[in-house]
Design a protein around this motif. Structure first.
Motif, PDB file in Angstrom:
ATOM      1  N   ALA A 148     -26.200  59.233 -20.675  1.00  0.00           N
ATOM      2  CA  ALA A 148     -25.891  59.395 -19.262  1.00  0.00           C
ATOM      3  C   ALA A 148     -24.736  58.477 -18.896  1.00  0.00           C
ATOM      4  O   ALA A 148     -24.381  57.566 -19.656  1.00  0.00           O
ATOM      5  N   SER A 149     -24.142  58.739 -17.747  1.00  0.00           N
ATOM      6  CA  SER A 149     -23.048  57.883 -17.296  1.00  0.00           C
ATOM      7  C   SER A 149     -23.084  57.751 -15.785  1.00  0.00           C
ATOM      8  O   SER A 149     -23.626  58.600 -15.065  1.00  0.00           O
ATOM      9  N   GLY A 150     -22.516  56.676 -15.293  1.00  0.00           N
ATOM     10  CA  GLY A 150     -22.436  56.409 -13.867  1.00  0.00           C
ATOM     11  C   GLY A 150     -21.345  55.390 -13.613  1.00  0.00           C
ATOM     12  O   GLY A 150     -20.460  55.181 -14.441  1.00  0.00           O
ATOM     13  N   SER A 151     -21.431  54.754 -12.472  1.00  0.00           N
ATOM     14  CA  SER A 151     -20.408  53.789 -12.070  1.00  0.00           C
ATOM     15  C   SER A 151     -21.069  52.463 -11.705  1.00  0.00           C
ATOM     16  O   SER A 151     -22.286  52.375 -11.559  1.00  0.00           O
ATOM     17  N   GLY A 152     -20.253  51.444 -11.559  1.00  0.00           N
ATOM     18  CA  GLY A 152     -20.730  50.130 -11.152  1.00  0.00           C
ATOM     19  C   GLY A 152     -19.610  49.369 -10.486  1.00  0.00           C
ATOM     20  O   GLY A 152     -18.438  49.764 -10.555  1.00  0.00           O
ATOM     21  N   VAL A 153     -19.965  48.236  -9.845  1.00  0.00           N
ATOM     22  CA  VAL A 153     -18.980  47.443  -9.113  1.00  0.00           C
ATOM     23  C   VAL A 153     -19.061  45.986  -9.549  1.00  0.00           C
ATOM     24  O   VAL A 153     -20.136  45.368  -9.478  1.00  0.00           O
ATOM     25  N   LEU A 154     -17.939  45.442 -10.004  1.00  0.00           N
ATOM     26  CA  LEU A 154     -17.875  44.017 -10.318  1.00  0.00           C
ATOM     27  C   LEU A 154     -17.907  43.222  -9.022  1.00  0.00           C
ATOM     28  O   LEU A 154     -17.153  43.506  -8.078  1.00  0.00           O
ATOM     29  N   ILE A 155     -18.800  42.205  -8.957  1.00  0.00           N
ATOM     30  CA  ILE A 155     -18.947  41.422  -7.733  1.00  0.00           C
ATOM     31  C   ILE A 155     -18.678  39.942  -7.970  1.00  0.00           C
ATOM     32  O   ILE A 155     -18.847  39.121  -7.063  1.00  0.00           O
ATOM     33  N   SER A 156     -18.253  39.593  -9.184  1.00  0.00           N
ATOM     34  CA  SER A 156     -17.896  38.200  -9.473  1.00  0.00           C
ATOM     35  C   SER A 156     -16.895  38.180 -10.619  1.00  0.00           C
ATOM     36  O   SER A 156     -16.810  39.124 -11.412  1.00  0.00           O
ATOM     37  N   ASP A 157     -16.157  37.086 -10.724  1.00  0.00           N
ATOM     38  CA  ASP A 157     -15.146  37.003 -11.785  1.00  0.00           C
ATOM     39  C   ASP A 157     -15.746  36.694 -13.140  1.00  0.00           C
ATOM     40  O   ASP A 157     -15.053  36.752 -14.163  1.00  0.00           O
ATOM     41  N   ASP A 158     -17.065  36.362 -13.175  1.00  0.00           N
ATOM     42  CA  ASP A 158     -17.711  36.095 -14.459  1.00  0.00           C
ATOM     43  C   ASP A 158     -18.586  37.250 -14.933  1.00  0.00           C
ATOM     44  O   ASP A 158     -19.454  37.070 -15.792  1.00  0.00           O
ATOM     45  N   GLY A 159     -18.369  38.448 -14.391  1.00  0.00           N
ATOM     46  CA  GLY A 159     -18.937  39.643 -15.003  1.00  0.00           C
ATOM     47  C   GLY A 159     -20.234  40.188 -14.465  1.00  0.00           C
ATOM     48  O   GLY A 159     -20.867  41.033 -15.116  1.00  0.00           O
ATOM     49  N   TYR A 160     -20.675  39.773 -13.257  1.00  0.00           N
ATOM     50  CA  TYR A 160     -21.860  40.394 -12.672  1.00  0.00           C
ATOM     51  C   TYR A 160     -21.468  41.746 -12.067  1.00  0.00           C
ATOM     52  O   TYR A 160     -20.446  41.863 -11.378  1.00  0.00           O
ATOM     53  N   ILE A 161     -22.316  42.757 -12.306  1.00  0.00           N
ATOM     54  CA  ILE A 161     -22.040  44.128 -11.863  1.00  0.00           C
ATOM     55  C   ILE A 161     -23.256  44.664 -11.126  1.00  0.00           C
ATOM     56  O   ILE A 161     -24.397  44.526 -11.588  1.00  0.00           O
ATOM     57  N   VAL A 162     -23.042  45.280  -9.963  1.00  0.00           N
ATOM     58  CA  VAL A 162     -24.121  45.944  -9.237  1.00  0.00           C
ATOM     59  C   VAL A 162     -23.970  47.452  -9.440  1.00  0.00           C
ATOM     60  O   VAL A 162     -22.864  47.993  -9.430  1.00  0.00           O
ATOM     61  N   THR A 163     -25.081  48.112  -9.669  1.00  0.00           N
ATOM     62  CA  THR A 163     -25.108  49.564  -9.857  1.00  0.00           C
ATOM     63  C   THR A 163     -26.443  50.085  -9.348  1.00  0.00           C
ATOM     64  O   THR A 163     -27.213  49.359  -8.717  1.00  0.00           O
TER      65      THR A 163
END
Length: 496
Positions: A116-131
């Motif tokens: 499967a595939s989807g999208s995500g959003v980087l919320i910090s410069d050290d690589g945390y992603i919200v999806t």
């Protein structure tokens, strides 16, 4: 003589015609009922501030926001290996045909590998992603075994799951590295109807895609999170920006590039975009993300109330149903029948808006509440608690009144004997109530509603409130009888 007669006739005819036209015009004007708007320089109150903009204002520019946001939106690909599954049908306890039925109906089968595939959003410069939670799900209650994240620059990273919250459909991932681009949080409480927004993601396995639309509605609840949680939280921002499969987990941003939502769902009767998409407000997502990163799970705040099931779809406020005696609302003086209008000066027009607003706060936080009681306005304050409170018999009586039955939590010995984690016993069915119009018998044990498992009266009450409609499917069993039973129930609605 002939010429004189002719001229006389022509003159008389002309005079008659002119007179007729003049008389008709005067008559018609006296009968006219045309409407003319006032020209005294005043404008309707709803146009306040509308004409204050300077002439020649700039046309809305989407390019700067798009260029700033696209590098921070990532493509997520997941893989779940093949595994053995069974139908998990109820067993015949001690029956002579146990082995026969197990062989043919519960025989393990192989579920093929899932991608499967989807999208995500980087919320910090050290690589945390919200999806979204459903983006990284294995199709059940777990997570995909392999999760890869590809940035806009085509670099790919292995991702680790930091935490997930099925109730809000939020998950947090982490990739190793520093110096990543990321999006700045906006304030979703300030979002206005008609405001331009941009949706960014990876739809239909395409590369980064930006679409534009306006905010169509706020505080929407569409019942989608009830598929993965017994305690769904929905207060979506609705837009008409085109969103398709693969956009889930992507960004909803303002024209100045601020993140105001996480795209989560589409209205898709045909399976593809049909004009409406729904995003989780960033104020709610932010609280969930912070808890998942700090604690690994969500520390939910509670006001200690349940909705009035008969008014759960009301749009003039959040109608209070059951109040937990030891909850925050009871301590603040709220009662059944009150209508909450504002929380911390934030307007509340529906139960879903109340849910979303409370869920974005923290336990121990003091809030102001404005509400109506019997037509009069009141205000109070409450301190949110870390537990929902004990509803006890109050919830049973309120729910029993709604369904037309006497209810109680099922005895543990009965549920264990029937391989159930819990359930609600229908002790008595009242004449004329919704359950009396079904084939359900007394002593039925309810174990799920619309496919969502329930183990207690409190869970059943919350599940009914989240259905936001009249149709219910109650499923359960009778002690001592084989198999599961399902009953469709139509709730009686009060006339407004």
């Amino acid at each position: 003589m002939k010429w004189k007669q002719i001229l006389l006739v022509v003159g008389i005819s002309a005079l008659t015609s002119i007179t007729s036209v003049w008389l008709y015009g005067k008559y018609a004007n006296s009968r006219a009922t045309s409407f003319t708007q006032s020209t005294d320089g005043k404008t309707p109150a709803n146009y306040a501030g509308f004409f204050n903009a300077a002439p020649g204002a700039e046309i809305t520019d989407f390019t700067k926001a798009s260029q700033a946001a696209v590098p921070a939106v990532v493509h997520i690909k997941t893989k779940t290996p093949a595994k053995k599954i069974t139908n998990q049908l109820p067993r015949n306890r001690g029956g002579m045909f146990d082995d026969f039925f197990d062989q043919f109906f519960n025989y393990p089968q192989v579920q093929p590998e899932q991608r499967a595939s989807g999208s995500g959003v980087l919320i910090s410069d050290d690589g945390y992603i919200v999806t979204n939670n459903h983006v990284i799900s294995d199709g059940g209650t777990g997570v995909a075994e392999e999760i890869n994240v590809t940035l806009n620059n085509k670099k790919t990273y292995k991702a680790k799951v930091i935490g997930k919250d099925p109730s809000s459909d939020i998950a947090v991932l982490k990739i190793d590295g520093t110096g990543f681009p990321y999006l700045v949080y906006g304030n979703s409480d300030n979002v206005k109807l008609g405001q331009w927004v941009l949706a960014i993601g990876y739809p239909l396995t395409l590369e980064t895609t930006v679409t534009a639309g306006i905010v169509s509605a706020k505080g929407r609840s569409i019942g989608v999170n009830g598929r993965q949680s017994q305690t769904p939280i929905e207060s979506f921002i609705q837009t008409d920006a085109a969103v398709n499969q693969g956009n889930s987990g992507g960004a909803l941003i303002t024209t100045d590039g601020q993140l105001i939502g996480i795209n989560s769902a589409i209205y898709a009767p045909t399976g593809t975009y049909a004009g409406y998409s729904f995003a989780i407000p960033v104020n709610l997502a932010k609280k969930i993300v912070n808890d998942l990163i700090k604690f690994g799970d969500v520390k939910r705040p509670y006001l200690g109330i349940m909705s009035d099931s008969r008014n759960v779809n009301a749009t003039d406020g959040a109608y209070v149903g059951t109040v937990a005696p030891d909850g925050a609302a009871a301590a603040a003086g709220l009662k059944k029948g009150d209508v909450i209008k504002k929380i911390n000066e934030i307007p509340i027009s529906s139960w879903s808006e109340l849910q979303g607003t409370i869920a974005s706060l923290n336990a121990g936080e003091k809030i102001s509440i404005q509400y109506k009681r019997e037509g009069k306005d009141y205000s109070t304050s409450a301190t949110l608690k870390a537990d929902q409170g004990n509803y006890g018999n109050i919830a049973a009586n309120s729910l029993g009144e709604l369904l037309g039955a006497e209810l109680e939590n099922a005895d543990k010995k009965v549920t264990q004997r029937n391989d159930a984690e819990g359930g609600i016993r229908v002790k008595r069915i009242l004449k004329g109530g919704p359950l009396s119009r079904t084939r359900m018998q007394e002593e039925f044990i309810i174990t799920s509603i619309n496919g969502v498992p329930v183990t207690t009266i409190e869970e059943l009450s919350r599940a009914i409130a989240s259905t936001r409609g009249e149709n219910l499917n109650l499923e359960g069993f009778y002690d001592g009888y084989e198999g599961l039973y399902r009953y469709p129930v139509m709730l009686a609605q009060e006339e407004e």
